[in-house]
Design a protein around this motif. Structure first.
Motif, mmCIF file in Angstrom:
data_model
loop_
_atom_site.group_PDB
_atom_site.id
_atom_site.type_symbol
_atom_site.label_atom_id
_atom_site.label_comp_id
_atom_site.label_asym_id
_atom_site.label_seq_id
_atom_site.Cartn_x
_atom_site.Cartn_y
_atom_site.Cartn_z
ATOM 1 N N HIS A 116 0.606 -1.467 0.121
ATOM 2 C CA HIS A 116 0.009 -0.039 0.019
ATOM 3 C C HIS A 116 0.895 1.216 0.103
ATOM 4 N N THR A 117 2.088 1.238 0.333
ATOM 5 C CA THR A 117 2.835 2.409 0.279
ATOM 6 C C THR A 117 4.372 2.134 -0.339
ATOM 7 N N GLY A 118 4.752 3.053 -1.047
ATOM 8 C CA GLY A 118 6.168 3.344 -1.436
ATOM 9 C C GLY A 118 6.336 4.584 -2.116
ATOM 10 N N SER A 119 7.345 4.632 -2.965
ATOM 11 C CA SER A 119 8.006 5.803 -3.628
ATOM 12 C C SER A 119 8.976 5.532 -4.722
ATOM 13 N N PHE A 120 8.976 6.510 -5.633
ATOM 14 C CA PHE A 120 9.947 6.670 -6.456
ATOM 15 C C PHE A 120 10.912 7.941 -6.180
ATOM 16 N N ARG A 121 12.231 7.713 -6.269
ATOM 17 C CA ARG A 121 12.993 8.996 -5.638
ATOM 18 C C ARG A 121 14.057 9.028 -6.811
ATOM 19 N N ILE A 122 14.649 10.504 -6.922
ATOM 20 C CA ILE A 122 15.981 10.668 -7.596
ATOM 21 C C ILE A 122 16.717 11.377 -6.368
ATOM 22 N N GLY A 123 17.552 10.775 -6.123
ATOM 23 C CA GLY A 123 18.507 11.349 -5.094
ATOM 24 C C GLY A 123 17.364 11.420 -3.778
ATOM 25 N N ALA A 124 17.704 12.768 -3.082
ATOM 26 C CA ALA A 124 16.740 12.827 -2.034
ATOM 27 C C ALA A 124 15.417 13.346 -2.593
ATOM 28 N N ARG A 125 15.130 13.572 -3.604
ATOM 29 C CA ARG A 125 13.888 14.223 -4.161
ATOM 30 C C ARG A 125 12.867 13.156 -4.331
ATOM 31 N N ARG A 126 11.558 13.350 -3.859
ATOM 32 C CA ARG A 126 10.524 12.304 -4.161
ATOM 33 C C ARG A 126 9.912 12.517 -5.362
ATOM 34 N N ALA A 127 9.897 11.686 -6.426
ATOM 35 C CA ALA A 127 9.368 11.793 -7.530
ATOM 36 C C ALA A 127 7.778 11.257 -7.744
ATOM 37 N N ALA A 128 7.561 10.408 -6.921
ATOM 38 C CA ALA A 128 6.189 9.899 -6.975
ATOM 39 C C ALA A 128 5.835 9.004 -5.503
ATOM 40 N N THR A 129 4.672 9.275 -5.120
ATOM 41 C CA THR A 129 4.183 8.584 -4.048
ATOM 42 C C THR A 129 3.294 7.410 -4.420
ATOM 43 N N LEU A 130 3.503 6.097 -3.949
ATOM 44 C CA LEU A 130 2.698 5.148 -4.278
ATOM 45 C C LEU A 130 1.714 4.888 -3.372
ATOM 46 N N THR A 131 0.520 4.499 -3.708
ATOM 47 C CA THR A 131 -0.642 4.272 -2.661
ATOM 48 C C THR A 131 -0.974 2.725 -2.699
ATOM 49 N N THR A 132 -1.122 2.189 -3.984
ATOM 50 C CA THR A 132 -0.975 0.759 -3.780
ATOM 51 C C THR A 132 -0.167 0.295 -4.943
ATOM 52 N N TRP A 133 0.291 -0.951 -4.761
ATOM 53 C CA TRP A 133 1.198 -1.289 -5.714
ATOM 54 C C TRP A 133 1.212 -3.012 -5.666
ATOM 55 N N ARG A 134 1.572 -3.579 -7.019
ATOM 56 C CA ARG A 134 1.458 -5.056 -7.222
ATOM 57 C C ARG A 134 2.840 -5.346 -7.896
ATOM 58 N N LEU A 135 3.603 -6.179 -7.305
ATOM 59 C CA LEU A 135 5.035 -6.731 -7.715
ATOM 60 C C LEU A 135 4.827 -8.117 -8.370
ATOM 61 N N THR A 136 5.120 -8.278 -9.395
ATOM 62 C CA THR A 136 5.563 -9.528 -10.193
ATOM 63 C C THR A 136 6.809 -9.801 -10.455
ATOM 64 N N VAL A 137 7.093 -11.063 -9.741
ATOM 65 C CA VAL A 137 8.660 -11.266 -9.888
ATOM 66 C C VAL A 137 8.908 -12.070 -11.219
ATOM 67 N N THR A 138 10.083 -11.790 -11.991
ATOM 68 C CA THR A 138 10.393 -12.277 -12.957
ATOM 69 C C THR A 138 11.637 -12.946 -12.923
ATOM 70 N N ALA A 139 12.297 -13.817 -14.035
ATOM 71 C CA ALA A 139 13.794 -14.132 -13.989
ATOM 72 C C ALA A 139 14.520 -12.941 -14.074
ATOM 73 N N ASP A 140 14.225 -11.822 -14.634
ATOM 74 C CA ASP A 140 15.262 -10.846 -14.869
ATOM 75 C C ASP A 140 15.170 -9.821 -13.816
ATOM 76 N N GLY A 141 14.111 -9.936 -12.881
ATOM 77 C CA GLY A 141 13.703 -9.012 -11.866
ATOM 78 C C GLY A 141 12.465 -8.748 -11.369
ATOM 79 N N ALA A 142 12.055 -7.845 -11.569
ATOM 80 C CA ALA A 142 10.286 -7.662 -11.210
ATOM 81 C C ALA A 142 9.676 -6.391 -11.919
ATOM 82 N N GLU A 143 8.367 -6.693 -12.176
ATOM 83 C CA GLU A 143 7.699 -5.801 -12.735
ATOM 84 C C GLU A 143 6.649 -5.310 -11.668
ATOM 85 N N ARG A 183 3.661 -2.564 -10.840
ATOM 86 C CA ARG A 183 2.290 -1.781 -11.453
ATOM 87 C C ARG A 183 1.780 -1.124 -9.945
ATOM 88 N N ALA A 184 1.769 0.171 -9.976
ATOM 89 C CA ALA A 184 1.121 1.047 -8.939
ATOM 90 C C ALA A 184 0.167 2.140 -9.103
#
Length: 88
Positions: A6-33, A35-36
């Motif tokens: 339900h919570t998370g963020s995108f940042r660039i250095g110390a700056r907040r680029a986006a605040t996440l309210t809900t998210w879904r992470l799907t793990v793949t062979a190369d990392g994860a996808e 969607r938020a």
């Protein structure tokens, strides 16, 4: 494997680029996808690279650095997260 939260963020250095309210992470062979839904997005900072993604999981965070593949569409964001997360 899928993980949701339900919570998370995108940042660039110390700056907040986006605040996440809900998210879904799907793990793949190369990392994860990721969607938020975003509560707020700073158009300038979300367009910068590389971004750091932090997802709140239980009492900690999963963090991916050096994130380049990010797409924002309205109140949604999709990102390809490379490799494994770092715990913070």
């Amino acid at each position: 494997m899928e993980v949701t939260g339900h919570t998370g963020s995108f940042r660039i250095g110390a700056r907040r680029a986006a605040t996440l309210t809900t998210w879904r992470l799907t793990v793949t062979a190369d990392g994860a996808e990721l969607r938020a839904t975003v509560a707020d997005v700073d158009a300038y900072w979300i367009a910068q690279r590389p971004l750091t993604v932090a997802l709140d999981v239980n009492d900690g965070q999963w963090v991916w650095r050096d994130v380049h593949a990010v797409t924002v569409t309205g109140a949604g964001v999709t990102a390809l997260l490379p490799g494994q997360p770092q715990g913070d």
